[in-house]
Motif scaffolding. Sequence first.
Motif, PDB file in Angstrom:
ATOM      1  N   PHE A 172       0.838  -1.206   0.000  1.00  0.00           N
ATOM      2  CA  PHE A 172       0.000   0.000   0.000  1.00  0.00           C
ATOM      3  C   PHE A 172       0.864   1.243   0.000  1.00  0.00           C
ATOM      4  CE2 PHE A 172      -3.474  -2.383  -0.106  1.00  0.00           C
ATOM      5  CZ  PHE A 172      -4.450  -2.316   0.866  1.00  0.00           C
ATOM      6  N   ALA A 173       1.961   1.179   0.759  1.00  0.00           N
ATOM      7  CA  ALA A 173       2.816   2.369   0.836  1.00  0.00           C
ATOM      8  C   ALA A 173       3.429   2.674  -0.520  1.00  0.00           C
ATOM      9  CB  ALA A 173       3.897   2.141   1.884  1.00  0.00           C
ATOM     10  N   ASP A 174       3.872   1.633  -1.225  1.00  0.00           N
ATOM     11  CA  ASP A 174       4.436   1.871  -2.554  1.00  0.00           C
ATOM     12  C   ASP A 174       3.395   2.472  -3.472  1.00  0.00           C
ATOM     13  OD1 ASP A 174       6.208  -1.244  -2.310  1.00  0.00           O
ATOM     14  OD2 ASP A 174       6.849   0.805  -1.849  1.00  0.00           O
ATOM     15  N   CYS A 175       2.210   1.920  -3.385  1.00  0.00           N
ATOM     16  CA  CYS A 175       1.116   2.421  -4.229  1.00  0.00           C
ATOM     17  C   CYS A 175       0.838   3.880  -3.900  1.00  0.00           C
ATOM     18  CB  CYS A 175      -0.111   1.543  -3.970  1.00  0.00           C
ATOM     19  SG  CYS A 175      -1.472   1.913  -5.027  1.00  0.00           S
ATOM     20  N   ALA A 176       0.842   4.196  -2.598  1.00  0.00           N
ATOM     21  CA  ALA A 176       0.546   5.569  -2.186  1.00  0.00           C
ATOM     22  C   ALA A 176       1.616   6.521  -2.708  1.00  0.00           C
ATOM     23  CB  ALA A 176       0.456   5.640  -0.670  1.00  0.00           C
ATOM     24  N   LEU A 177       2.869   6.091  -2.679  1.00  0.00           N
ATOM     25  CA  LEU A 177       3.926   6.959  -3.203  1.00  0.00           C
ATOM     26  C   LEU A 177       3.752   7.165  -4.694  1.00  0.00           C
ATOM     27  CD1 LEU A 177       6.949   5.632  -1.212  1.00  0.00           C
ATOM     28  CD2 LEU A 177       5.925   7.884  -1.083  1.00  0.00           C
ATOM     29  N   ASP A 178       3.332   6.125  -5.382  1.00  0.00           N
ATOM     30  CA  ASP A 178       3.065   6.237  -6.813  1.00  0.00           C
ATOM     31  C   ASP A 178       1.980   7.279  -7.077  1.00  0.00           C
ATOM     32  OD1 ASP A 178       2.199   3.833  -9.371  1.00  0.00           O
ATOM     33  OD2 ASP A 178       3.625   5.491  -9.345  1.00  0.00           O
ATOM     34  N   VAL A 179       0.942   7.211  -6.246  1.00  0.00           N
ATOM     35  CA  VAL A 179      -0.159   8.170  -6.423  1.00  0.00           C
ATOM     36  C   VAL A 179       0.333   9.576  -6.130  1.00  0.00           C
ATOM     37  CG1 VAL A 179      -2.405   8.855  -5.578  1.00  0.00           C
ATOM     38  CG2 VAL A 179      -1.878   6.458  -5.832  1.00  0.00           C
ATOM     39  N   LYS A 180       1.187   9.679  -5.106  1.00  0.00           N
ATOM     40  CA  LYS A 180       1.695  11.010  -4.756  1.00  0.00           C
ATOM     41  C   LYS A 180       2.445  11.601  -5.926  1.00  0.00           C
ATOM     42  CE  LYS A 180       5.169  13.119  -1.929  1.00  0.00           C
ATOM     43  NZ  LYS A 180       6.420  12.775  -1.301  1.00  0.00           N
ATOM     44  N   ALA A 181       3.180  10.738  -6.640  1.00  0.00           N
ATOM     45  CA  ALA A 181       3.920  11.245  -7.798  1.00  0.00           C
ATOM     46  C   ALA A 181       2.982  11.862  -8.811  1.00  0.00           C
ATOM     47  CB  ALA A 181       4.703  10.092  -8.427  1.00  0.00           C
ATOM     48  N   LEU A 182       1.794  11.306  -8.918  1.00  0.00           N
ATOM     49  CA  LEU A 182       0.833  11.858  -9.877  1.00  0.00           C
ATOM     50  C   LEU A 182       0.431  13.273  -9.527  1.00  0.00           C
ATOM     51  CD1 LEU A 182      -1.874   9.234 -10.583  1.00  0.00           C
ATOM     52  CD2 LEU A 182      -0.262  10.182 -12.149  1.00  0.00           C
ATOM     53  N   TYR A 183       0.344  13.512  -8.226  1.00  0.00           N
ATOM     54  CA  TYR A 183      -0.106  14.841  -7.835  1.00  0.00           C
ATOM     55  C   TYR A 183       0.967  15.871  -8.058  1.00  0.00           C
ATOM     56  CZ  TYR A 183      -4.359  13.322  -5.484  1.00  0.00           C
ATOM     57  OH  TYR A 183      -5.587  12.841  -5.210  1.00  0.00           O
ATOM     58  N   THR A 184       2.206  15.450  -8.062  1.00  0.00           N
ATOM     59  CA  THR A 184       3.273  16.441  -8.097  1.00  0.00           C
ATOM     60  C   THR A 184       3.909  16.583  -9.468  1.00  0.00           C
ATOM     61  OG1 THR A 184       4.725  14.700  -7.342  1.00  0.00           O
ATOM     62  CG2 THR A 184       3.897  16.233  -5.688  1.00  0.00           C
ATOM     63  N   GLN A 185       3.683  15.644 -10.364  1.00  0.00           N
ATOM     64  CA  GLN A 185       4.405  15.790 -11.630  1.00  0.00           C
ATOM     65  C   GLN A 185       3.745  16.854 -12.488  1.00  0.00           C
ATOM     66  OE1 GLN A 185       2.581  11.785 -13.430  1.00  0.00           O
ATOM     67  NE2 GLN A 185       4.330  12.559 -14.499  1.00  0.00           N
TER      68      GLN A 185
END
Lengths: 336, 671
Positions: free
Chosen positions: B546-559
């Motif tokens: 879940f944590a990896d997935c959450a970091l992936d999602v976070k990348a979406l918000y910041t790119q």
Amino acid sequence: MAASTFCPALLPLLRINCKFNGVYTRISLNRRAAYSLGLTASNGVERQGLPERGNQGQRRQRRAVEPRTERMTVDQDWTAVYPTAASFKPNSVPLPVRMGYPVKRGVPPAKKGNLELIKIPNFLHLTPEAIKKHCEALKPFCTEWPAALDSDAKCEEHFPIQVESKAYVSAGPSLRNPNARIITLTVKLSSLNLDEHARKKLIRLSGERYNKDTDTLTITTDSCPMKQQNYDYAMYLLTVLYHESWKTEAWEKEKTRADMEEYVWEDSPSQKNILETLLRMRPLGEKEEEGEVREELLGRVEVQEYKDSVTKLKNEGETETNMQQYKEAVKKLLNI
Amino acid sequence: MASSYTHVGRQIHRATKLVRRDVKDALQRRYFGLGSATFQQPAATVSGSAEEIVIPRKKTWNKEAVLQALASTVNRDPTASHYVFQDDSYLTPRTSAEFKLYSLAQESGRTAAKYFINTYPKYFQKDFANPHIPCLMPETLELQVNEVSEAALIERIQLRKVKAAVDMYDQLLQAGTPVSLDLTNDLLDLISLYGDCDPARGDAPEQRTEEMGEEQEDVKRRKGMPQKASDFLRLVWRENNNAERIFNMMPERNRRSYGALIRGMVKHGAYSKAFNTYTDLLNNRLTGDVHIFNALISAAPEVREKYVEKWDLIVDLLKQMAEQKVKPTLLTFNAVLKALRRCGSLGRTQAFPVINEMKALGIAPSLATYDHVLGIFYKAATSAQGHTEILQDVLSEISGKSFTAQDPDDVEFFKDAMRICLATKDIEQAYRVHSLLGVGENWKLLGDSYYQSIYYGRFFNLLCMMEHIDVVLKWYKELIPSLYYPNSQGMRDLLQALDTDNRLDLIPQIWKDIKRMGHDNKTELVEEMLSLMARENQIPEVQQSFADCALDVKALYTQTDRRVPLSWSAGSLSSITSILLAAERTQQAWEMLKLFKLANRVPSESLMNQFLESVKASNNAQQAVELVQISASFCLSITPNLMERVQQEFDLTEEQRNTLSDLESSTAMSD
């Protein structure tokens, strides 16, 4: 913002100017300044080329997709993935195949982007499973095998002539394949009714088409455009060969010793020599008839043996057994 | 010698007889030629041996039989995309927009090629195809005959050039040559079919004429938002257009002329005019034919208001049909049923008598019939009260049957049946409908890709609602993405199903699929997924994923490179932070906390408590103080509470105590 308002209007003119002069003038500097002043609307319209190109470069990077092998289950139906002959697709074949000349101190290259794997023909569409399925599907087209023909020998006996032809299926603009017209007819000469002369003549007439080891005559015809025509021609050739080999032409009488296919001992130099030798070996005595002496000499067992061994040597070539036989025969003849 | 010759002759004869038979048998026995063996050979026997060898009769089949038999061994591959696309992972479409784009691109390529072939036919005369394929050769779309004559009119009618045909007809009349009745009828048919406008040429870019432009606007204004492109092209029957004009000029008219006019009027919306024309037909002592009656029946609901009146009109028409001895066909009955859909409760009582009539006449119903029946009994607004048996009865009747396309409304059946299953939450019937799709040729009646997406969307929705997660996942693998690209609502349904059956550990895989399908820019979907992940603590491996997935999602918000990034909301920030905390990635969690300030969002109190717990676990007093400072900067009401807890539970240095007391005083003052 005067610069910003007038620059767009003058832009086409400025562009023409620059091209004409071929140097960057101060006007062009202004133009660049106008761009950098942030005319967002016109920027979007005019500079649509460059940002898109940047995007495309990034878009190409972004499209690293997982291959569909990741989603394939272990028990999937492989015949659905490769139903027909297709080139090797690395993203559809879940096997870690490697092929090619190894990199220095390395291994053969992997399957992704490997041209070697694509060039070669593959049989991924013909796994045993697929072949079973195809056979099952084709069974309704088949008729029953005649029960009486249960061995190869019987098939040979009742149907000595075999005709082969090939049919081709491929996807393309045309259905026709010129190789489909070729007919190959094979028959064993032992099943034809031939006497010695006819057999020899037939073999001589067919030339390369006769295979001595298997005693088969093979006629391949492809000179006509249609399969049926080639088949008729092949049958015609077989018939003509058969009839011609039975006929004896006038000039066949002139067959010399050099034309003979195999070595015949009668009237050969070997016979003459051995007869002379044996005659010389006989004790000097009464003068008998030449003919009787010859007959008597020829009738002797040792001479027969000698004849056999010489014929064998000449016809079959020199082997251990042949040479041994010859040696024995000569020893017996000459009483060594 | 003579005897030997006859002996030889007999031998030869026997040999050739054997040979001739052998060859045919060998051909049949050894290798199958592809088809076109058209002679039937009688079963032959070879006598003269101990057993009789019976050679069976040779079978014949048509040209495609072997290929069809082999094709029947091939099933569908659930991981592959549609067969028209290249099977490469870079070239297969991943979203429904890409699917449409790629298939349209292929089509446009084909039409462009066809356009060139038809525009420059002299370069494309060589025929490679053997046997000849007529549709690959260039078509002549330009007019050849240009003088005023009947042949020119025939040519224009064949090439579907409506305006040119009408002009040619007028010229013929002015020149005084009479035009035959059949030809005039053909012309009327042409005009009525195309509504007095030239049809768009298939391979050329659309020519927007003025009339079409006006009518499109009319249609738009009248209808609001049309669903499909075909609505744009619906034309209106104008007053006194060419068809009527020519009709009035005709010296004699027969049933076909009236028919053309009536059918054109009904097609283009002039319903009452159609009925008037029909009355004219009767007044001229002519009888109608089945096409006229079909058109009138389908127009009947438009010209009357009350249900009873509509039905009476239809019954009247049917009676007239019987009087005029016109045999009804499948289309007649389908038109009746379609009209009954708009007759409210009257439709329910009359539907079955109509179907019984149909069966009595021996007309086999098509899928459109069943579609209309379902439409009569399952109205969108009414709840299902005792009507559920209708769907089951219909499915029992048609199970195992293969239908062909006989009515344009056949394609509506599957999606409507699935709609009813969805509305009544009946998964059994849905399976039956889906299995019907696999029978024979029924797959052709599923419609174009739009209808297919509706059908599969409803099916998947129902599955997510009603079935256990394992079954749902099995269907998910089966249908997606080879048959159906779900929209974000579909993915939310799937997440709901995962939640119901407590399989939240599959969320990271689903997230990969969501990204692949391009739904990662839908904020509701992403936030829902994040909240599901953040809701409870999981076992450690799952928590890490879940944590990896959450970091992936976070990348979406910041790119910021490719497109507009998603905007942070309090919910998404909190979810990601709590997931990271639960997975013990405290460093990244702290970074998230900083993001709160940047995005102007306020963290929730539970999040602060969670932070405090994790800080206590790592026993880092400095971080605890920072936490209190951050909480104070957001003016959270929980700040005093936090401060107390920190002061009590941590060993603080002097500085830290001072900082804390400053904060305390500042917050006390602000309160």
